[in-house]
Design a protein around this motif. Structure first.
Motif, PDB file in Angstrom:
ATOM      1  N   GLU A  94       0.859  -1.175   0.000  1.00 28.23           N
ATOM      2  CA  GLU A  94       0.000   0.000   0.000  1.00 28.23           C
ATOM      3  C   GLU A  94       0.898   1.227   0.000  1.00 28.23           C
ATOM      4  O   GLU A  94       1.832   1.331   0.790  1.00 28.23           O
ATOM      5  CB  GLU A  94      -0.886   0.006   1.248  1.00 28.23           C
ATOM      6  CG  GLU A  94      -1.813   1.204   1.309  1.00 28.23           C
ATOM      7  CD  GLU A  94      -2.690   1.183   2.555  1.00 28.23           C
ATOM      8  OE1 GLU A  94      -2.379   1.944   3.499  1.00 28.23           O
ATOM      9  OE2 GLU A  94      -3.649   0.406   2.579  1.00 28.23           O
ATOM     10  N   HIS A  95       0.632   2.163  -0.881  1.00 25.11           N
ATOM     11  CA  HIS A  95       1.386   3.410  -0.955  1.00 25.11           C
ATOM     12  C   HIS A  95       0.948   4.326   0.191  1.00 25.11           C
ATOM     13  O   HIS A  95      -0.137   4.158   0.749  1.00 25.11           O
ATOM     14  CB  HIS A  95       1.147   4.078  -2.315  1.00 25.11           C
ATOM     15  CG  HIS A  95       2.065   5.215  -2.578  1.00 25.11           C
ATOM     16  ND1 HIS A  95       1.733   6.519  -2.287  1.00 25.11           N
ATOM     17  CD2 HIS A  95       3.311   5.244  -3.097  1.00 25.11           C
ATOM     18  CE1 HIS A  95       2.731   7.297  -2.620  1.00 25.11           C
ATOM     19  NE2 HIS A  95       3.706   6.552  -3.122  1.00 25.11           N
ATOM     20  N   SER A  96       1.744   5.320   0.517  1.00 21.99           N
ATOM     21  CA  SER A  96       1.402   6.254   1.596  1.00 21.99           C
ATOM     22  C   SER A  96       0.123   7.037   1.306  1.00 21.99           C
ATOM     23  O   SER A  96      -0.494   7.579   2.220  1.00 21.99           O
ATOM     24  CB  SER A  96       2.563   7.221   1.855  1.00 21.99           C
ATOM     25  OG  SER A  96       2.859   7.959   0.682  1.00 21.99           O
ATOM     26  N   CYS A  97      -0.322   7.055   0.047  1.00 18.02           N
ATOM     27  CA  CYS A  97      -1.575   7.737  -0.301  1.00 18.02           C
ATOM     28  C   CYS A  97      -2.791   6.886   0.057  1.00 18.02           C
ATOM     29  O   CYS A  97      -3.928   7.349  -0.034  1.00 18.02           O
ATOM     30  CB  CYS A  97      -1.610   8.092  -1.786  1.00 18.02           C
ATOM     31  SG  CYS A  97      -1.803   6.664  -2.881  1.00 18.02           S
ATOM     32  N   GLY A  98      -2.552   5.626   0.460  1.00 19.21           N
ATOM     33  CA  GLY A  98      -3.643   4.745   0.852  1.00 19.21           C
ATOM     34  C   GLY A  98      -4.094   3.774  -0.224  1.00 19.21           C
ATOM     35  O   GLY A  98      -4.944   2.929   0.022  1.00 19.21           O
ATOM     36  N   GLN A  99      -3.532   3.869  -1.420  1.00 17.26           N
ATOM     37  CA  GLN A  99      -3.924   2.989  -2.518  1.00 17.26           C
ATOM     38  C   GLN A  99      -2.928   1.834  -2.670  1.00 17.26           C
ATOM     39  O   GLN A  99      -1.764   1.956  -2.287  1.00 17.26           O
ATOM     40  CB  GLN A  99      -3.997   3.778  -3.833  1.00 17.26           C
ATOM     41  CG  GLN A  99      -5.043   4.864  -3.838  1.00 17.26           C
ATOM     42  CD  GLN A  99      -6.444   4.296  -3.645  1.00 17.26           C
ATOM     43  OE1 GLN A  99      -6.849   3.363  -4.324  1.00 17.26           O
ATOM     44  NE2 GLN A  99      -7.174   4.863  -2.692  1.00 17.26           N
ATOM     45  N   LEU A 146      -0.253  -0.229  -4.357  1.00 16.76           N
ATOM     46  CA  LEU A 146       0.805   0.220  -5.253  1.00 16.76           C
ATOM     47  C   LEU A 146       0.806  -0.578  -6.553  1.00 16.76           C
ATOM     48  O   LEU A 146       0.779  -1.798  -6.542  1.00 16.76           O
ATOM     49  CB  LEU A 146       2.173   0.076  -4.582  1.00 16.76           C
ATOM     50  CG  LEU A 146       3.366   0.474  -5.442  1.00 16.76           C
ATOM     51  CD1 LEU A 146       3.357   1.979  -5.674  1.00 16.76           C
ATOM     52  CD2 LEU A 146       4.652   0.046  -4.796  1.00 16.76           C
TER      53      LEU A 146
END
Length: 146
Positions: free
Chosen positions: A116-121, A123
Motif C-alpha cells: 500500500e502506498h502512503s496515499c492509501g492505494q 501500489l
C-alpha cells in the motif's frame, strides 16, 4: 544439433553487470525477504526454500558486492542478521517490477505481499520520466546509442 557458441565480443552494458551481481534466483529472493523485514538466516532459508549451502554462498556474495551487510545480534553463540545497504535498497523498483510482471504473466493474480502506498492505494509499480513525469513504455522511448 551443434552447441551454441559464445559471442567473442558480447555487448557491454549495465544490465549484464547487474545480472552478474543479482541475476540469480536465490539472490533476488534474498533481496525480497530483506525488503519484507526478514533479517535472520533461518527465516530467509525457510521463506525462500533455498538450500542452506547455496543461501550461505549467495549471502556472502551479496555482502562482498555491497548489496547486503551482516550485523551481529548475539555474541554467544555468534549470530548475525542481514540488512540491505543503500545499493540493495535501490533494488526496490526491480523487485516491484518483477512482482508485477509475475502477477500479469505467470500467476495471473495478485499474491502476497501486497504493498500500500502512503496515499492509501494499492501500489502499482510504474516507471515515469524524471523530466516530464509521463509514464515510460516501449512506445515512448527512443534508443540513442546501441
Amino acid at each position: 544439433m551443434s552447441p551454441v557458441s559464445r559471442v567473442a565480443n558480447p555487448r557491454h552494458c549495465s544490465i549484464a553487470g547487474a545480472l552478474e551481481v543479482v541475476g540469480e534466483k536465490w539472490s533476488l529472493l534474498v533481496v525480497r525477504e530483506l525488503f519484507l523485514g526478514v533479517r535472520r538466516f533461518s527465516d530467509i532459508a525457510g521463506n525462500t526454500g533455498a538450500p542452506r549451502d547455496i543461501l550461505t554462498r549467495r549471502l556472502r556474495r551479496l555482502e562482498d558486492v555491497g548489496v547486503v551487510e551482516r550485523r551481529e545480534y548475539s555474541a554467544r553463540p555468534p549470530r548475525h542478521e542481514y540488512r540491505l545497504t543503500r545499493a540493495g535498497g535501490d533494488l526496490l523498483p526491480v523487485i516491484l517490477a518483477l512482482r508485477q510482471w509475475g502477477e500479469r504473466y505467470v500467476t495471473g493474480e495478485a499474491l502476497p505481499p501486497v504493498y500500500e502506498h502512503s496515499c492509501g492505494q494499492i501500489l502499482e509499480a510504474r516507471m515515469d520520466c524524471a523530466a516530464c513525469g509521463q509514464p515510460s513504455d516501449a512506445r515512448s522511448l527512443t534508443l540513442l546509442d546501441a
